[in-house]
Write a protein that holds these residues in place. Structure first.
Motif, PDB file in Angstrom:
ATOM      1  N   ALA A  98      -0.702  20.803  88.506  1.00 16.82           N
ATOM      2  CA  ALA A  98      -0.433  20.534  87.095  1.00 16.82           C
ATOM      3  C   ALA A  98       0.368  21.694  86.525  1.00 16.82           C
ATOM      4  CB  ALA A  98      -1.739  20.366  86.329  1.00 16.82           C
ATOM      5  N   THR A  99       1.525  21.401  85.954  1.00 18.69           N
ATOM      6  CA  THR A  99       2.396  22.431  85.375  1.00 18.69           C
ATOM      7  C   THR A  99       2.917  21.968  84.031  1.00 18.69           C
ATOM      8  OG1 THR A  99       4.284  21.472  86.560  1.00 18.69           O
ATOM      9  CG2 THR A  99       3.180  23.339  87.599  1.00 18.69           C
ATOM     10  N   GLN A 100       3.154  22.907  83.124  1.00 18.99           N
ATOM     11  CA  GLN A 100       3.733  22.570  81.831  1.00 18.99           C
ATOM     12  C   GLN A 100       5.222  22.270  81.963  1.00 18.99           C
ATOM     13  OE1 GLN A 100       2.227  22.136  79.021  1.00 18.99           O
ATOM     14  NE2 GLN A 100       0.188  22.897  79.485  1.00 18.99           N
ATOM     15  N   ALA A 101       5.885  22.913  82.941  1.00 22.13           N
ATOM     16  CA  ALA A 101       7.321  22.743  83.150  1.00 22.13           C
ATOM     17  C   ALA A 101       7.617  22.952  84.631  1.00 22.13           C
ATOM     18  CB  ALA A 101       8.099  23.753  82.300  1.00 22.13           C
ATOM     19  N   PRO A 102       8.778  22.486  85.128  1.00 12.55           N
ATOM     20  CA  PRO A 102       9.126  22.747  86.528  1.00 12.55           C
ATOM     21  C   PRO A 102       9.125  24.242  86.823  1.00 12.55           C
ATOM     22  CG  PRO A 102      10.632  21.151  85.550  1.00 12.55           C
ATOM     23  CD  PRO A 102       9.804  21.683  84.432  1.00 12.55           C
ATOM     24  N   LEU A 103       8.720  24.590  88.038  1.00 13.21           N
ATOM     25  CA  LEU A 103       8.696  25.998  88.408  1.00 13.21           C
ATOM     26  C   LEU A 103      10.121  26.544  88.480  1.00 13.21           C
ATOM     27  CD1 LEU A 103       5.870  24.915  89.469  1.00 13.21           C
ATOM     28  CD2 LEU A 103       5.969  26.791  91.101  1.00 13.21           C
ATOM     29  N   THR A 104      10.321  27.765  88.024  1.00 11.23           N
ATOM     30  CA  THR A 104      11.629  28.407  88.113  1.00 11.23           C
ATOM     31  C   THR A 104      11.804  28.970  89.519  1.00 11.23           C
ATOM     32  OG1 THR A 104      10.794  30.574  87.460  1.00 11.23           O
ATOM     33  CG2 THR A 104      11.450  29.060  85.685  1.00 11.23           C
ATOM     34  N   PRO A 105      13.055  29.241  89.951  1.00 10.81           N
ATOM     35  CA  PRO A 105      13.259  29.884  91.257  1.00 10.81           C
ATOM     36  C   PRO A 105      12.490  31.193  91.383  1.00 10.81           C
ATOM     37  CG  PRO A 105      15.342  29.031  90.421  1.00 10.81           C
ATOM     38  CD  PRO A 105      14.339  28.863  89.323  1.00 10.81           C
ATOM     39  N   GLU A 106      12.413  31.945  90.287  1.00 10.14           N
ATOM     40  CA  GLU A 106      11.684  33.224  90.326  1.00 10.14           C
ATOM     41  C   GLU A 106      10.201  32.988  90.586  1.00 10.14           C
ATOM     42  OE1 GLU A 106      13.712  32.251  87.882  1.00 10.14           O
ATOM     43  OE2 GLU A 106      15.458  33.522  88.359  1.00 10.14           O
ATOM     44  N   GLN A 107       9.628  31.949  89.957  1.00  5.92           N
ATOM     45  CA  GLN A 107       8.212  31.651  90.174  1.00  5.92           C
ATOM     46  C   GLN A 107       7.962  31.179  91.602  1.00  5.92           C
ATOM     47  OE1 GLN A 107       7.823  28.876  86.903  1.00  5.92           O
ATOM     48  NE2 GLN A 107       6.633  30.318  85.684  1.00  5.92           N
ATOM     49  N   LEU A 108       8.854  30.326  92.118  1.00  2.00           N
ATOM     50  CA  LEU A 108       8.700  29.854  93.492  1.00  2.00           C
ATOM     51  C   LEU A 108       8.740  31.026  94.471  1.00  2.00           C
ATOM     52  CD1 LEU A 108      11.043  26.730  93.306  1.00  2.00           C
ATOM     53  CD2 LEU A 108       8.586  26.664  93.739  1.00  2.00           C
ATOM     54  N   ARG A 109       9.649  31.945  94.229  1.00  2.00           N
ATOM     55  CA  ARG A 109       9.778  33.110  95.114  1.00  2.00           C
ATOM     56  C   ARG A 109       8.542  33.998  95.008  1.00  2.00           C
ATOM     57  NH1 ARG A 109      15.378  36.599  95.519  1.00  2.00           N
ATOM     58  NH2 ARG A 109      14.940  37.592  97.534  1.00  2.00           N
ATOM     59  N   ALA A 110       8.026  34.150  93.795  1.00  2.00           N
ATOM     60  CA  ALA A 110       6.828  34.981  93.603  1.00  2.00           C
ATOM     61  C   ALA A 110       5.619  34.367  94.303  1.00  2.00           C
ATOM     62  CB  ALA A 110       6.547  35.146  92.107  1.00  2.00           C
ATOM     63  N   VAL A 111       5.488  33.030  94.242  1.00  2.00           N
ATOM     64  CA  VAL A 111       4.374  32.355  94.914  1.00  2.00           C
ATOM     65  C   VAL A 111       4.450  32.611  96.422  1.00  2.00           C
ATOM     66  CG1 VAL A 111       3.456  30.090  95.545  1.00  2.00           C
ATOM     67  CG2 VAL A 111       4.047  30.562  93.171  1.00  2.00           C
ATOM     68  N   GLU A 112       5.646  32.444  97.001  1.00  2.00           N
ATOM     69  CA  GLU A 112       5.805  32.706  98.434  1.00  2.00           C
ATOM     70  C   GLU A 112       5.445  34.148  98.768  1.00  2.00           C
ATOM     71  OE1 GLU A 112       9.600  31.716 100.012  1.00  2.00           O
ATOM     72  OE2 GLU A 112       9.436  29.580  99.557  1.00  2.00           O
ATOM     73  N   GLY A 113       5.874  35.078  97.924  1.00  2.00           N
ATOM     74  CA  GLY A 113       5.598  36.493  98.165  1.00  2.00           C
ATOM     75  C   GLY A 113       4.112  36.799  98.162  1.00  2.00           C
ATOM     76  N   THR A 114       3.367  36.156  97.250  1.00  2.00           N
ATOM     77  CA  THR A 114       1.918  36.376  97.185  1.00  2.00           C
ATOM     78  C   THR A 114       1.237  35.860  98.447  1.00  2.00           C
ATOM     79  OG1 THR A 114       1.979  36.195  94.767  1.00  2.00           O
ATOM     80  CG2 THR A 114      -0.161  35.909  95.829  1.00  2.00           C
ATOM     81  N   VAL A 115       1.672  34.690  98.932  1.00  2.00           N
ATOM     82  CA  VAL A 115       1.102  34.150 100.167  1.00  2.00           C
ATOM     83  C   VAL A 115       1.436  35.062 101.341  1.00  2.00           C
ATOM     84  CG1 VAL A 115       1.130  32.223 101.787  1.00  2.00           C
ATOM     85  CG2 VAL A 115       1.156  31.769  99.329  1.00  2.00           C
ATOM     86  N   GLN A 116       2.704  35.517 101.419  1.00  2.00           N
ATOM     87  CA  GLN A 116       3.112  36.390 102.523  1.00  2.00           C
ATOM     88  C   GLN A 116       2.279  37.666 102.564  1.00  2.00           C
ATOM     89  OE1 GLN A 116       7.434  36.357 101.565  1.00  2.00           O
ATOM     90  NE2 GLN A 116       7.700  36.042 103.764  1.00  2.00           N
TER      91      GLN A 116
END
Length: 890
Positions: A572-590
């Motif tokens: 559930a999101t208020q708006a589509p994820l930005t490229p910066e958010q997508l990259r940050a999510v990947e970084g947290t998992v890594q």
């Protein structure tokens, strides 16, 4: 919950589609709703049946609620000779014994008193309790209050009814109707469930007070609009709070129709100001928020979604009116309104206007719609959707209600599948999966028939006393593998799937040799497949945690599915994820993967998980005890209320199989993202080697885009070279759109390519315009002023040829121009323009068609400008044809 025998509940219900659809009735009368609250009591496995259910219902209504007995009427099933069903005299006699007046006990047929949810499945006779609105004042006015359903049959696929092995009770009473009775009102809309909304509607719209009128008495449909808006805003608020948002298919499309119906009535009838619907959400929250806390939690999101969709619909309505007016100006007095235009305005087309609204708008202007054409378009759309639909997944073998009932009658316990968690890490870092020995309890043929044995080559279902196979649930794909008979290990029985059926695990298998009940077997899971699922499931938990870290603790999972190839995660999101958010999510998992943290799993009492801050779980019922999966922190510490550990790492309730350390995930890349509906985003991700490959592909494409940008910055003096560069941009765009690569990088490259493509197209236009100007000058020097220019021009671009024609006509506005441009292998380009003021019969499209047909080609365009192509070895003959046609028309 399989152990429950008596249940009482209250549940949210929406009836706006499918078999039970009340949408178009809402507002027309005083009782229908799209959303209502259903009160019910249930008895499973024969815990109690007709007598107890009737007695409890009668006691609750007359003694607890104090409803006068003489205001209550009951109906019972009068039988169905066609189906071979006798009247339910047992229910009739029960009511009479409870003191119901004989004249108040009515018999009805299967349409009224035989309950079925679908075309197949459990069903049975029902007895309904009705309330008399009129009382002693005259002829009874009955409204259904409570339906007691006695589930005792099963509707088979062939339409026949079979008795169920166990009988059940399922009752339902609408809270709104009960409240109306208890508060002494004739309508559900006159209760305190709706009065705050009706007051808010009057204040917000400035219309006369609600009077409860219906039909012809409801002048201007004002009261109908009151009811529609009040009902629909409740439905919208409850559905959005539960994660269903207005969208383009399925339940989201139904919700979209509800919202637009509410907008229509609020704006057209109540003359509500813009943003009015959103202003009603706080009233719904105040009314229902105590019972449903999710309404308070998501109130801001509900207001935003309702207000945005309302504004979008009003804008579409304005555009629709403009398009209708434009179309009507082109039609003759007796012409039908074109079906294609109406379709483009509809929910299936571009603007999303309900077709009945389009028809109403046309009716107001005295115009009839091409209904036959519209029906044809609807049929074509349905066929297209059918072709485009994803192939349905094979359901596999199933245990039907009769098979399950027989197992329960025999006292067969649910399958022990705890061995699925029996695996460990070797010192080398690999996983060791234990085998499992089990006994065959029952065999089933493909049609679900229980048999004692199966023969060679037969596809069958196996029920074992225990298993180490993970059956598909919780979003995780089923294990696959094989089994062997103990003592005959050289014969493998492939097992492609295991699934849960009523607490039993059914294994599908193909028997290379005979197999019988009582055989001892040994099960082996496909280790690579299981490890892939474990990797993806642990990665899913890390992704869930990383999304919360990036987007905030209020971020909620809406669903997931995983197999060894990739994982799907809905959030559930208020708006589509930005490229910066997508990259940050990947970084947290890594980061979590790089730390190779331990993954702890433990079964605990469900009560221990109730108030743990940060604990992630879906809005569903969990077993007790429940399995807890915690990354990096032992479960006991994670569940300690004082530790706050669950706020710092991934802790979830989950029955899936997981890695024992996070390092084996290797890497995670989000390779896809799309909006399922407004407010819900679907992410696709890969892990391990696939993730590394995705990063390599992304890097390679980024280098190609960089090289293309450099070529563009150097500029070009040649149209052909500029066009080649533009095509390369298009090829790169297609590659970026479809490649398996990091989504954040895809979005960045797409934005870059969009800019580069614009620059490339601008460069082409400038070069073409300059080249066209040069050739225009040459032609003007060769031709004196006159009504006609027919000639050849050397150019490799049809676009340049068209520009030359236009520039010639601008310089000589009374001249009609047709130019041919020879290409390699005898191909010819053609462009023409007809001067203003020529005879009506002389059109550019017809001129180009005459010349291109002579060359065996085709042409297209309008009355003023046209173009085409052809092939000829005799260019002079084509020019003569062009001159002759034009002179003949002139």
């Amino acid at each position: 919950m399989a152990g429950f025998r008596r249940v009482a509940n209250s549940q949210k219900c929406v009836r706006a589609g499918g078999r039970h659809n009340d949408l178009e009735d809402v507002g027309r009368d005083l009782s229908h709703h799209t959303f209502f609250e259903m009160l019910g009591n249930w008895a499973f496995g024969g815990e109690y049946f007709k007598e107890e259910a009737c007695r409890m219902a009668w006691e609750l209504l007359t003694q607890v609620y104090g409803i006068p007995e003489d205001r209550l009427w009951v109906s019972y099933f009068g039988g169905d000779p066609k189906a071979g069903l006798d009247p339910d005299l047992e229910s009739r006699d029960i009511w009479l014994s409870l003191g119901v007046c004989a004249s108040h006990v009515l018999s009805f047929g299967p349409q009224e008193n035989f309950w079925e949810m679908g075309n197949t499945g459990p069903c049975g006779p029902c007895t309904e309790i009705h309330y008399d609105l009129a009382g002693r004042g005259g002829a009874p006015q009955l409204v259904e209050l409570w339906n007691l359903v006695f589930i005792q049959h099963n509707r088979e696929a062939d339409g026949n009814l079979q008795p169920l092995p166990q009988r059940h009770v399922d009752t339902g009473m609408g809270l709104e109707r009960l409240v109306a009775v208890l508060q002494g009102t004739r309508s559900t809309y006159d209760t305190d469930l709706f009065s705050p909304l009706l007051d808010a509607i009057q204040q917000g719209c400035g219309v006369p007070p609600y009077l409860g009128r219906v039909g012809a008495a409801d002048e201007g449909r004002t009261d109908m609009a009151y009811r529609v808006v009040a009902d629909h805003i409740r439905t919208l608020s409850v559905c959005i709070a539960d994660g269903v948002c207005p969208g383009m298919s399925g339940a989201p499309l139904v919700l979209r129709r509800i919202l637009r119906r509410a907008v229509r009535f609020s704006t057209e009838v109540l003359r509500a100001p813009p943003g009015f619907l959103g202003s009603l959400v706080p009233v719904v929250v105040e009314t229902l928020g105590d019972a449903y806390p999710e309404l308070r939690k998501h109130s801001a999101q509900i207001v935003n979604l309702v207000s945005e969709d309302e504004a979008a619909f009003l804008a579409s309505l304005q555009r629709g009116r403009h398009i209708i007016d434009q179309t009507l100006r082109r039609l003759g007095p007796s012409d039908l309104f074109p079906a294609e235009v109406a379709w483009s305005l509809s929910l299936s087309g571009n603007l999303g206007l309900p077709l009945d609204l389009v028809e109403l708008m046309l009716e107001e202007k005295g115009v009839r719609l091409d209904s036959a054409g519209l029906a044809r378009l609807a049929q074509e759309e349905a066929q297209h959707r059918l072709r485009q639909a994803e192939p349905a997944q094979e359901r596999g073998l199933q245990l039907n209600v009769h098979a399950l009932g027989e197992l329960q009658r025999r006292g067969v316990p649910p399958t022990d599948d705890s061995p699925k968690y029996n695996y460990s890490l070797r010192p080398s870092g690999g996983y060791e999966f234990g085998t499992c020995e089990a006994q065959v309890l029952q065999l089933y043929t493909e049609d679900g028939t229980a048999v004692a044995s199966v023969g060679k080559g037969q596809r069958c279902g196996l029920l074992l006393d225990k298993t180490n196979f993970y059956a598909e649930q919780g979003g995780q794909a089923s294990d696959r593998g094989y089994l062997v008979r103990v003592g005959q290990e050289d014969v493998l029985f492939p097992v492609p799937r295991a699934q849960v059926c009523g607490g039993f695990i059914l294994h599908e298998a193909v028997a290379p040799e005979g197999l019988k009940v009582g055989d001892q077997v040994q099960l082996h899971v496909d280790e690579a497949w299981r490890l892939g699922c474990m990797e993806k499931h642990t990665a899913t938990h890390l992704l869930n945690w990383a999304l919360r870290q990036t987007l905030g603790p209020g971020t909620e999972q809406r669903g997931s599915h995983l197999n060894p190839e990739r994982l799907r995660f809905d959030v559930a999101t208020q708006a589509p994820l930005t490229p910066e958010q997508l990259r940050a999510v990947e970084g947290t998992v890594q980061e979590a993967v790089g730390q190779d943290e331990a993954v702890y799993m433990e079964e605990v009492a469900l009560a221990r998980t109730a108030h743990v801050p940060g604990l992630r779980f879906l809005d569903e019922v969990y077993p007790d005890p429940v399995r807890v999966v915690s990354v990096g922190v032992p479960v006991a510490e994670a569940l300690d209320l004082a530790s706050q550990a669950a706020l710092q790492t991934s802790v979830e309730l989950c029955c899936g199989t997981h890695l024992l350390r996070t390092g084996a995930v290797g890497d995670l890349v989000i390779v896809g993202e799309r909006q399922l509906s407004r407010g819900t985003t679907r992410l696709l991700a890969v892990t391990g080697e696939q993730a590394q490959q995705a990063r390599e592909v992304g890097q390679a494409l980024a280098q190609e885009v960089g090289a293309a940008a450099e070529r563009l910055s150097r500029g070009s003096q040649d149209v052909v070279e500029a066009q080649r560069l533009s095509k390369d941009m298009g090829r790169l765009t297609d590659a970026v759109d479809t490649a398996v690569m990091p989504q954040w990088q895809r979005r960045e490259l797409q934005a870059t390519l969009k800019v580069l493509q614009r620059r490339a197209n601008t460069a082409i236009r400038k070069l073409e315009t300059g080249q066209a100007a040069q050739k225009t000058q040459e032609l003007l020097r060769r031709h004196s002023e006159g009504p006609l220019i027919v000639d050849t021009v050397s150019t490799e671009s049809l676009s340049v040829l068209v520009k030359v024609v236009r520039q010639l006509c601008e310089r000589a506005p009374r001249t009609s121009v047709l130019l041919l441009s020879p290409q390699p292998l005898g191909h010819v380009l053609c462009a023409c323009q007809v001067a203003q003021g020529t005879t009506p019969a002389f059109t550019a499209e017809a001129w180009a068609l005459a010349v291109c047909s002579h060359m065996g080609g085709k042409a297209w365009g309008s009355q003023v400008v046209a173009q085409g192509t052809g092939t000829t070895a005799d260019l002079e003959a084509a020019l003569r044809t062009a001159r002759a046609y034009a002179l003949n028309q002139l």
